[in-house]
Write a protein that holds these residues in place. Structure first.
Motif, PDB file in Angstrom:
ATOM      1  N   MET A 139       4.002   6.339  14.257  1.00  0.00           N
ATOM      2  CA  MET A 139       4.411   6.874  12.950  1.00  0.00           C
ATOM      3  C   MET A 139       3.760   8.237  12.692  1.00  0.00           C
ATOM      4  SD  MET A 139       3.887   5.122   9.230  1.00  0.00           S
ATOM      5  CE  MET A 139       5.423   4.651   8.453  1.00  0.00           C
ATOM      6  N   THR A 140       4.563   9.229  12.392  1.00  0.00           N
ATOM      7  CA  THR A 140       3.998  10.551  12.109  1.00  0.00           C
ATOM      8  C   THR A 140       3.481  10.593  10.675  1.00  0.00           C
ATOM      9  OG1 THR A 140       6.066  11.430  11.219  1.00  0.00           O
ATOM     10  CG2 THR A 140       5.746  11.626  13.604  1.00  0.00           C
ATOM     11  N   THR A 141       2.627  11.592  10.392  1.00  0.00           N
ATOM     12  CA  THR A 141       2.116  11.738   9.027  1.00  0.00           C
ATOM     13  C   THR A 141       3.273  11.938   8.064  1.00  0.00           C
ATOM     14  OG1 THR A 141       0.086  12.697   9.883  1.00  0.00           O
ATOM     15  CG2 THR A 141       0.569  13.112   7.582  1.00  0.00           C
ATOM     16  N   LYS A 142       4.263  12.695   8.512  1.00  0.00           N
ATOM     17  CA  LYS A 142       5.421  12.961   7.640  1.00  0.00           C
ATOM     18  C   LYS A 142       6.129  11.654   7.247  1.00  0.00           C
ATOM     19  CE  LYS A 142       9.399  15.922   7.248  1.00  0.00           C
ATOM     20  NZ  LYS A 142      10.646  15.919   7.990  1.00  0.00           N
ATOM     21  N   GLN A 143       6.343  10.815   8.249  1.00  0.00           N
ATOM     22  CA  GLN A 143       6.997   9.526   7.969  1.00  0.00           C
ATOM     23  C   GLN A 143       6.147   8.673   7.028  1.00  0.00           C
ATOM     24  OE1 GLN A 143       7.284   8.465  12.106  1.00  0.00           O
ATOM     25  NE2 GLN A 143       9.542   8.605  12.117  1.00  0.00           N
ATOM     26  N   LEU A 144       4.832   8.689   7.287  1.00  0.00           N
ATOM     27  CA  LEU A 144       3.905   7.918   6.452  1.00  0.00           C
ATOM     28  C   LEU A 144       3.980   8.395   5.002  1.00  0.00           C
ATOM     29  CD1 LEU A 144       1.518   5.896   6.158  1.00  0.00           C
ATOM     30  CD2 LEU A 144      -0.025   7.769   6.774  1.00  0.00           C
ATOM     31  N   VAL A 145       3.935   9.706   4.836  1.00  0.00           N
ATOM     32  CA  VAL A 145       3.975  10.282   3.485  1.00  0.00           C
ATOM     33  C   VAL A 145       5.268   9.889   2.774  1.00  0.00           C
ATOM     34  CG1 VAL A 145       4.167  12.470   2.225  1.00  0.00           C
ATOM     35  CG2 VAL A 145       2.386  12.180   3.965  1.00  0.00           C
ATOM     36  N   GLU A 146       6.352   9.915   3.514  1.00  0.00           N
ATOM     37  CA  GLU A 146       7.629   9.523   2.911  1.00  0.00           C
ATOM     38  C   GLU A 146       7.617   8.072   2.440  1.00  0.00           C
ATOM     39  OE1 GLU A 146      10.835  10.639   5.579  1.00  0.00           O
ATOM     40  OE2 GLU A 146      10.345  12.751   5.148  1.00  0.00           O
ATOM     41  N   LYS A 147       7.107   7.217   3.295  1.00  0.00           N
ATOM     42  CA  LYS A 147       6.995   5.789   2.928  1.00  0.00           C
ATOM     43  C   LYS A 147       6.141   5.626   1.686  1.00  0.00           C
ATOM     44  CE  LYS A 147       8.402   2.898   6.534  1.00  0.00           C
ATOM     45  NZ  LYS A 147       9.464   1.983   6.079  1.00  0.00           N
ATOM     46  N   LEU A 148       5.014   6.345   1.664  1.00  0.00           N
ATOM     47  CA  LEU A 148       4.085   6.213   0.530  1.00  0.00           C
ATOM     48  C   LEU A 148       4.734   6.707  -0.766  1.00  0.00           C
ATOM     49  CD1 LEU A 148       0.800   7.335   2.340  1.00  0.00           C
ATOM     50  CD2 LEU A 148       1.285   5.027   1.438  1.00  0.00           C
ATOM     51  N   LYS A 149       5.548   7.733  -0.643  1.00  0.00           N
ATOM     52  CA  LYS A 149       6.216   8.277  -1.833  1.00  0.00           C
ATOM     53  C   LYS A 149       7.286   7.345  -2.386  1.00  0.00           C
ATOM     54  CE  LYS A 149       5.128  13.153  -1.428  1.00  0.00           C
ATOM     55  NZ  LYS A 149       5.560  14.493  -0.969  1.00  0.00           N
ATOM     56  N   GLN A 150       7.693   6.382  -1.555  1.00  0.00           N
ATOM     57  CA  GLN A 150       8.625   5.368  -2.078  1.00  0.00           C
ATOM     58  C   GLN A 150       7.908   4.357  -2.990  1.00  0.00           C
ATOM     59  OE1 GLN A 150      10.542   3.748   1.408  1.00  0.00           O
ATOM     60  NE2 GLN A 150      11.385   5.744   1.950  1.00  0.00           N
ATOM     61  N   ILE A 151       6.600   4.273  -2.822  1.00  0.00           N
ATOM     62  CA  ILE A 151       5.805   3.308  -3.608  1.00  0.00           C
ATOM     63  C   ILE A 151       5.179   3.974  -4.817  1.00  0.00           C
ATOM     64  CG2 ILE A 151       3.806   1.798  -3.564  1.00  0.00           C
ATOM     65  CD1 ILE A 151       4.086   1.886  -0.467  1.00  0.00           C
ATOM     66  N   LEU A 152       4.649   5.175  -4.593  1.00  0.00           N
ATOM     67  CA  LEU A 152       3.852   5.865  -5.605  1.00  0.00           C
ATOM     68  C   LEU A 152       4.627   7.044  -6.182  1.00  0.00           C
ATOM     69  CD1 LEU A 152       0.579   6.093  -3.483  1.00  0.00           C
ATOM     70  CD2 LEU A 152       0.907   4.621  -5.467  1.00  0.00           C
TER      71      LEU A 152
END
Lengths: 475, 475
Positions: free
Chosen positions: A1-14
């Protein structure tokens, strides 16, 4: 998982503003107040409630992303530094005092509440929160590191105040470790296990803590002695006489000198005990008379009482600012603090040993400590660009730890393990270290929670922690 | 493995006289002081040192033989009853006081030492061991169940006294859980985890415990009230005023009546508080004056002080013998004691609730409690041949537990879980119960250590525990 993908996932929650890869912000979350090497998280998140924390953990666990819970970064052994990068969970938006149950002497708080924030509110109820590590840390961080400080001799350490923790586990499960009753013989004692677990078992999202009534009378005193040995022996005699001191702190000559410069005080420059007594008026006076008789037997040079609230606060602020006094007094140098704790019967010799070996290093520094608990710190001021100095300081720290372990003591009385004391864990805990490893592995099978801190699970971790402060690898 | 083979193996480790299959002896190890059903071990062993315990565990683990550690059998929830048979390890031969470290306020003892044995020895040093559950239990047993009792309100519970435990794990590994320092932030807090683990994680072979200086002045008092509600509210006011009581015990009218018969006292028959104050003379007098003012506000009928050592001891013996007073007062009946603990703000209502529901059962009994901690017991006298009575008592117990859990309390303040409170564990601990199960499974993968107590691992266990006291299976 790239940082970009991680950030996107996190932005779906927060909310978007609560997820950041800003360089400055990452840097703020890449150090603590210690000399340990910086390392940045890939992303910093600011959850606002338990469910968001749970969702963050689910993503991290599924994708094996390392997570570090972050309070205010006042730790002293690299606890919050994300050496494996990943997510830094900053709890500063979870800073509500949820409930003050004055009749039960309990408070419920979110983890980002600081101890001064809490005390300000408690004062209205005639209550106070006892644990005082000096720094204005968050209560979540203090519980995670089992903080203590000057008042532990009377009121106990952080673990003694924890009635219940709401914890988000590695897989996102939310548990509660205790209840609101004063005592319990039900289940296994998870309160105690999670307190001091330094973020390796879970993230705290709510704490129920014991608070105390503000004492009827408070009296502070400063007593100076001709030698550090006289001062230490006075402490041992006071404790053995059963006098219930609320604080009893040793500040050596070099430290008093720094205090006077930094805090603009004119305290007598010599080994000094800072003390405080809490109680009803009659009982307190009797205790203080007894104490006076004892310190006189130990060649006390001068004893000054501070009854006035302002003078008392000044005294304790001066004591608390000591680490900063050294840092400001030696610009360009970083501070390393040793943290051994020994049985009281070993205290006088341990401090003498520390004093002699500190002199041998030739490094500037002083000795201060919560001597009522047998816990003291040697503050060493190090030029981090001078490898020789760092080596000397590390060797000194190590010698002192070995001295303490041989005498039934511990490598850390209150600062915790983080990465700084990681290399002593196996030595200190022997076979029980394996039990700790088993517990960590079963509760965090992917080793995502504050990886590489407190308990070493695989070889990779110890290498990183060693690199970070170039320690001799003797143990 | 047959019992005969097991006995032969054990005799290779232990002196022959220390391995017994004698029927009477097995019977002694097949019950405790509660109403829980008897079940006998196949063999009783008497180890003399840690290595023998380790060897016993290795045999048991290899052959999947259940093991129950046994102190003196004073447990109240079936803790020591071997429902899966196997080996009962009796620690009565490991009863040495190893070391009294008077300067450190510490003792090192073997697990078979009883608290009165220890206190007799400590007296010579001006010290005492504070935890006092009434029964003269072994210190190993008290640590295993996190015992507390009358003095916990000031000095804390058993867990607060444990500095170090030497533990033999399921596979025979010997670990130490702590050290001799007053505080530590090193490693995970195994002291707290193993204390109160009821023998399901390991056998204790040595304990390092905190002791206290005998207080300079001690004063006991008995205060009687017109109603149990007045008495309870007086307790809450005393605590909230911050008066440092050393003991504060509620004894209801029915219980005072039994006390007077059994202990040949002539105490005023009414809801009564038994109190004790420890401190220096001046401070104690001020505290007591404050207390007197408070109890008068709560309609205190009579207050009697017992300064004399003999009268004080008589008072506390009378209190401690209360369970026996009921047992002797109702020959042929067995005693069931409830043990909820609630936040102090809930105490008055909880005791009223208990009183009303006790009356509804029609069973003889009384209410007593360590009310300073919010912990109280309803003693119910049951005819075990009368299934209806047992059902009523169990239903009452269950109602009270549910009442406490709803209000942030616990099903057991001090008696522990054993099998009696097993069915409430999942309800009380929720998701954290799974964490407890994970810890048990990883540390005792063959589930040989006190199988079926404290934590349910498989279905078989709960069935046995239910059979043993025919409980309604509502939870």
């Amino acid at each position: 998982m790239t940082t970009k993908q991680l950030v996107e996932k996190l932005k779906q929650i927060l909310p978007e503003k609560n997820v950041s890869t800003n360089e400055n912000l990452r840097q703020l979350h890449g150090t603590d107040e210690s000399y340990h090497k910086e390392s940045l998280p890939d992303v910093v998140v600011f959850p606002e409630n338990r469910n968001q924390v749970s969702e963050i953990m689910k993503i991290a666990n599924k994708n094996h992303v390392p997570v570090v819970p972050f309070g205010l970064g006042t730790s002293l052994e690299g606890h919050v530094i994300p050496y494996h990068n990943g997510i830094s969970i900053d709890f500063s938006l979870m800073n509500k005092i949820i409930e003050i149950k004055e009749d039960d002497f309990l408070v419920r708080v979110e983890p980002g509440v600081t101890r001064t924030q809490l005390n300000k509110e408690l004062k209205k109820y005639g209550l106070f929160f006892s644990v005082d590590p000096g720094a204005d840390a968050t209560l979540g961080g203090m519980a995670a590191t089992n903080a203590s400080g000057t008042t532990a001799v009377k009121y106990g350490v952080m673990r003694d105040q924890v009635r219940n923790l709401e914890v988000v586990l590695a897989d996102g499960t939310i548990i509660e470790t205790g209840n609101q009753a004063a005592k319990s013989a039900s289940g296994l004692h998870l309160n105690g296990l999670f307190t001091g677990s330094e973020g390796i078992l879970g993230c705290f999202t709510e704490l129920t803590l014991k608070v105390h009534g503000i004492p009827e009378h408070v009296l502070a005193a400063r007593a100076s002695f001709p030698s550090i040995n006289d001062a230490t022996e006075a402490v041992v005699s006071i404790l053995q006489a059963g006098i219930p001191v609320a604080r009893i702190e040793l500040v050596d000559e070099a430290s008093i000198h720094q205090v006077n410069i930094h805090s603009e005080t004119d305290y007598y420059v010599g080994p000094t005990l800072f003390m405080e007594f809490h109680g009803n008026e009659a009982g307190l006076n009797e205790d203080v008379e007894f104490m006076k008789a004892i310190v006189q037997e130990h060649q006390c040079q001068e004893i000054i009482f501070e009854k006035d609230n302002h003078e008392r606060q000044k005294l304790w602020e001066a004591r608390h600012n000591l680490a900063y006094a050294f840092i400001h007094g030696y610009p360009g140098r970083k501070s390393m603090g040793t943290d051994v704790c020994v049985p009281i019967s070993e205290l006088a010799n341990a401090i003498m040993y520390a004093r002699e070996n500190l002199d041998i290093t030739g490094l500037p520094g002083g000795i201060v400590g919560h001597v009522g608990d047998g816990n003291f710190h040697v503050l060493l001021m190090i030029d981090m660009d001078n490898e020789e100095e760092l080596k000397k300081a590390n060797r000194f720290n190590e010698q002192l730890v070995m001295y303490a372990l041989k005498r039934g003591g511990t490598c850390t009385g209150e600062h915790g393990v983080g990465i700084g004391k990681l290399k002593y864990q196996e030595k200190e805990h022997g076979e029980s270290y394996k039990v700790m490893q088993q517990i960590k592995k079963v509760l965090d099978p992917n080793n995502i929670l504050n990886k590489g801190k407190l308990i070493k699970i695989d070889e990779e971790e110890i290498i990183i922690s060693e690199k970070s402060h170039s320690l001799d690898n003797k143990i």
